[in-house]
Design an enzyme around this catalytic site. Structure first.
Site, PDB file in Angstrom:
ATOM      1  N   ASP A 145       0.834  -1.200   0.000  1.00  0.00           N
ATOM      2  CA  ASP A 145       0.000   0.000   0.000  1.00  0.00           C
ATOM      3  C   ASP A 145       0.870   1.252   0.000  1.00  0.00           C
ATOM      4  OD1 ASP A 145      -2.402   1.574   0.282  1.00  0.00           O
ATOM      5  OD2 ASP A 145      -1.920   1.788   2.400  1.00  0.00           O
ATOM      6  N   GLU A 171      -2.048  -5.245  -3.742  1.00  0.00           N
ATOM      7  CA  GLU A 171      -1.125  -4.485  -2.893  1.00  0.00           C
ATOM      8  C   GLU A 171      -0.051  -5.399  -2.318  1.00  0.00           C
ATOM      9  OE1 GLU A 171      -3.894  -0.794  -1.297  1.00  0.00           O
ATOM     10  OE2 GLU A 171      -3.727  -2.615  -0.080  1.00  0.00           O
TER      11      GLU A 171
END
Length: 325
Positions: A66, A134
């Site tokens: 992320d 992610e």
């Protein structure tokens, strides 16, 4: 390039070539540490234990990915739009890294079909793909570094699946999504203008603070109240997704508020005597924990579910038209 050729040669001497080829087709790089890529596919419901007895899943890689994805996309957007202000760059980056976009990308590259999860989690497929994407970025970063992540996003993702110029012009109303979430889950929210200042060119800058059940949430700044509220709403949605302490705080505050408004029953109250549903503090706490788990599992998928449906439909229609022609 040379490193990739070397890894391809090494692959010729491996017996288990398929996992390496699978990730190569997806990322453009041959894995050096295949285990970390496999871990990126493990949803927490299918956690496994390593030799030290520690549970392994893709949550830590998702956390890392992320942050790396934010940096990579910010780098790309910054260089792509040289004359645009910070607010525009922030919004464009947000549109690329938001859940619905990542879910769509995961489907396009086939990543969603590789995620391992238990049957009871099947209803959450809509956002597990984005989480796994992610985690894949996190694995690629640990295995190959920042440059590989940027090359992957530029050449394998943005150039093939995202029209970044069109995306930058598309309005994503995070404030509206946050309000929808709060109404559906019965949370009280407030948008407070904290202060107003001037930048070096004497342009007004607005700073907004959002409170959820009187608990401080996201903050945002912009050259208009609307822009600052949008940024604050987006930060709040991210906290809802990834900050367990914040989730605990708003649910506890909500429980306290609702407790103050609950009707008081006596022993003679027919509703109590007939139904025998007097709840203990433990019962209420267990219900609260269950509610918190269910909501946090679906929160972002519901809040941002419709953000890019129109664009995805347009792209699908365009692809179908090209195939027809």
């Amino acid at each position: 390039m040379f490193g990739n050729i070397t890894d391809k040669i090494r692959l010729l001497f491996r017996k288990d070539k398929e996992p390496y080829l699978c990730f190569y087709r997806m990322t453009g790089f041959y894995p050096r540490n295949i285990d970390i890529y496999k871990q990126a596919l493990l949803h927490k419901s299918s956690s496994i234990k390593n030799e030290k007895g520690r549970l392994l899943n893709n949550e830590r890689l998702e956390f890392l990915g992320d942050a790396i994805l934010d940096a990579v996309v910010a780098d790309i957007v910054y260089k792509r739009f040289e004359k645009k202000r910070e607010g525009f760059l922030t919004n464009t980056r947000s549109k690329i890294v938001q859940r619905e976009t990542l879910n769509h990308i995961a489907v396009q590259i086939g990543l969603d079909k590789l995620v391992k999860f238990t049957t009871r989690q099947s209803s959450h497929n809509s956002y597990m793909g984005g989480n796994a994407f992610e985690a894949l970025i996190g694995a690629l970063y640990l295995d190959r570094g920042y440059r590989a992540c940027k090359k992957f996003m530029e050449e394998r993702i943005i150039s093939q699946y995202l029209d970044i110029d069109k995306l930058s012009r598309k309005e994503v109303n995070f404030k509206s999504k946050l309000i929808e979430w709060s109404q559906k889950n019965k949370f009280q929210i407030a948008f407070n203008l904290v202060n107003q200042s001037l930048d070096d060119e004497l342009n007004p800058i607005f700073n907004t603070q959002i409170l959820v059940e009187n608990v401080p949430a996201g903050t945002g700044k912009g050259y208009s109240k609307k822009e600052s509220q949008q940024e604050a709403a987006h930060e709040t949605l991210k906290k809802i997704k990834s900050d367990p302490q914040f989730i605990d705080a708003i649910f506890a505050s909500k429980a306290e508020r609702e407790k103050d408004t609950e009707p008081v029953y006596t022993e003679d109250s027919p509703s109590v005597m007939e139904t025998n549903e007097v709840k203990t503090t433990v019962d209420v706490r267990e219900e609260l924990i269950t509610e918190r788990y269910d909501d946090t599992e679906r929160i972002i998928a519901e809040a941002e579910e419709a953000a890019f449906k129109e664009e995805i439909q347009e792209k699908t229609s365009a692809d179908s038209e090209e195939e027809r022609i």
